[in-house]
Design a protein around this motif. Structure first.
Motif, PDB file in Angstrom:
ATOM      1  N   GLY A 106     -62.896 -92.411  42.884  1.00 26.87           N
ATOM      2  CA  GLY A 106     -64.187 -93.258  42.547  1.00 26.87           C
ATOM      3  C   GLY A 106     -64.222 -94.856  42.846  1.00 26.87           C
ATOM      4  O   GLY A 106     -64.970 -95.702  42.548  1.00 26.87           O
ATOM      5  N   THR A 161     -69.490 -98.687  43.692  1.00 27.75           N
ATOM      6  CA  THR A 161     -70.567 -97.873  42.804  1.00 27.75           C
ATOM      7  C   THR A 161     -69.744 -97.518  41.605  1.00 27.75           C
ATOM      8  O   THR A 161     -68.720 -96.791  41.687  1.00 27.75           O
ATOM      9  CB  THR A 161     -71.068 -96.812  43.421  1.00 27.75           C
ATOM     10  N   ILE A 162     -70.178 -97.837  40.321  1.00 30.34           N
ATOM     11  CA  ILE A 162     -69.427 -97.682  38.995  1.00 30.34           C
ATOM     12  C   ILE A 162     -70.715 -97.070  38.142  1.00 30.34           C
ATOM     13  O   ILE A 162     -71.594 -97.807  37.857  1.00 30.34           O
ATOM     14  CB  ILE A 162     -68.848 -98.694  38.395  1.00 30.34           C
ATOM     15  N   LEU A 163     -70.337 -95.834  37.622  1.00 26.70           N
ATOM     16  CA  LEU A 163     -71.503 -95.211  36.902  1.00 26.70           C
ATOM     17  C   LEU A 163     -73.021 -95.325  37.371  1.00 26.70           C
ATOM     18  O   LEU A 163     -73.784 -95.626  36.802  1.00 26.70           O
ATOM     19  CB  LEU A 163     -71.427 -95.493  35.544  1.00 26.70           C
ATOM     20  N   ASP A 164     -72.953 -94.997  38.779  1.00 31.02           N
ATOM     21  CA  ASP A 164     -74.381 -94.839  39.342  1.00 31.02           C
ATOM     22  C   ASP A 164     -75.003 -96.421  39.633  1.00 31.02           C
ATOM     23  O   ASP A 164     -76.232 -96.524  39.681  1.00 31.02           O
ATOM     24  CB  ASP A 164     -75.393 -93.899  38.798  1.00 31.02           C
ATOM     25  N   ARG A 165     -74.071 -97.393  39.424  1.00 30.00           N
ATOM     26  CA  ARG A 165     -74.611 -98.614  39.489  1.00 30.00           C
ATOM     27  C   ARG A 165     -73.917 -99.349  40.679  1.00 30.00           C
ATOM     28  O   ARG A 165     -72.653 -99.320  40.574  1.00 30.00           O
ATOM     29  CB  ARG A 165     -74.560 -99.706  38.162  1.00 30.00           C
ATOM     30  N   ASN A 166     -74.398-100.032  41.657  1.00 33.02           N
ATOM     31  CA  ASN A 166     -73.946-100.893  42.572  1.00 33.02           C
ATOM     32  C   ASN A 166     -73.445-102.262  42.190  1.00 33.02           C
ATOM     33  O   ASN A 166     -74.289-103.065  41.581  1.00 33.02           O
ATOM     34  CB  ASN A 166     -74.770-100.941  43.823  1.00 33.02           C
ATOM     35  N   TYR A 167     -72.250-102.386  42.612  1.00 34.72           N
ATOM     36  CA  TYR A 167     -71.896-103.784  42.208  1.00 34.72           C
ATOM     37  C   TYR A 167     -71.218-104.550  43.473  1.00 34.72           C
ATOM     38  O   TYR A 167     -70.511-103.792  44.397  1.00 34.72           O
ATOM     39  CB  TYR A 167     -70.437-103.884  41.281  1.00 34.72           C
TER      40      TYR A 167
END
Length: 108
Positions: A66, A79-85
């Motif tokens: 992950g 990507t963390i929990l389907d969100r791009n950072y």
């Protein structure tokens, strides 16, 4: 030879050590190939990225699951929990990663 004689104990130690070094396979003493591949840093934009993150052309087994960093347009993203950072900073000394939500980056 007396078993309590210091010279005989020293000789037993030397013989045992030599036997152990000849019995232990070389693969145990050799550097793991995966370690060599995964320990290298990779560059994204102006940042050096290293373990526990993986990216670039590193294999799936490198880095923590992950923690894959994508280098899109020279900007590190994770990507963390389907969100791009967007990764703003890796502070390796304090073990802190500063990120911003990529969706909001252009629409502050």
């Amino acid at each position: 030879m007396d078993l309590y004689d210091p010279l005989s104990r020293f000789l037993n130690f030397i013989i045992t050590t030599l036997i152990l070094f000849n019995v232990i396979p070389n693969s145990v003493l050799a550097i793991d190939d995966k370690y060599e591949k995964c320990s290298s840093r990779f560059r994204c934009g102006n940042m050096d990225i290293r373990y526990p993150f993986r990216g670039g052309n590193q294999s799936e087994y490198c880095g923590y699951p992950g923690f894959k960093v994508d280098s899109n347009s020279d900007v590190p993203q994770i990507t963390i929990l389907d969100r791009n950072y967007r990764v703003l900073k890796f502070d390796w000394d304090s073990k802190i990663v500063s990120v911003a939500i990529q969706d909001y980056w252009e629409n502050n």
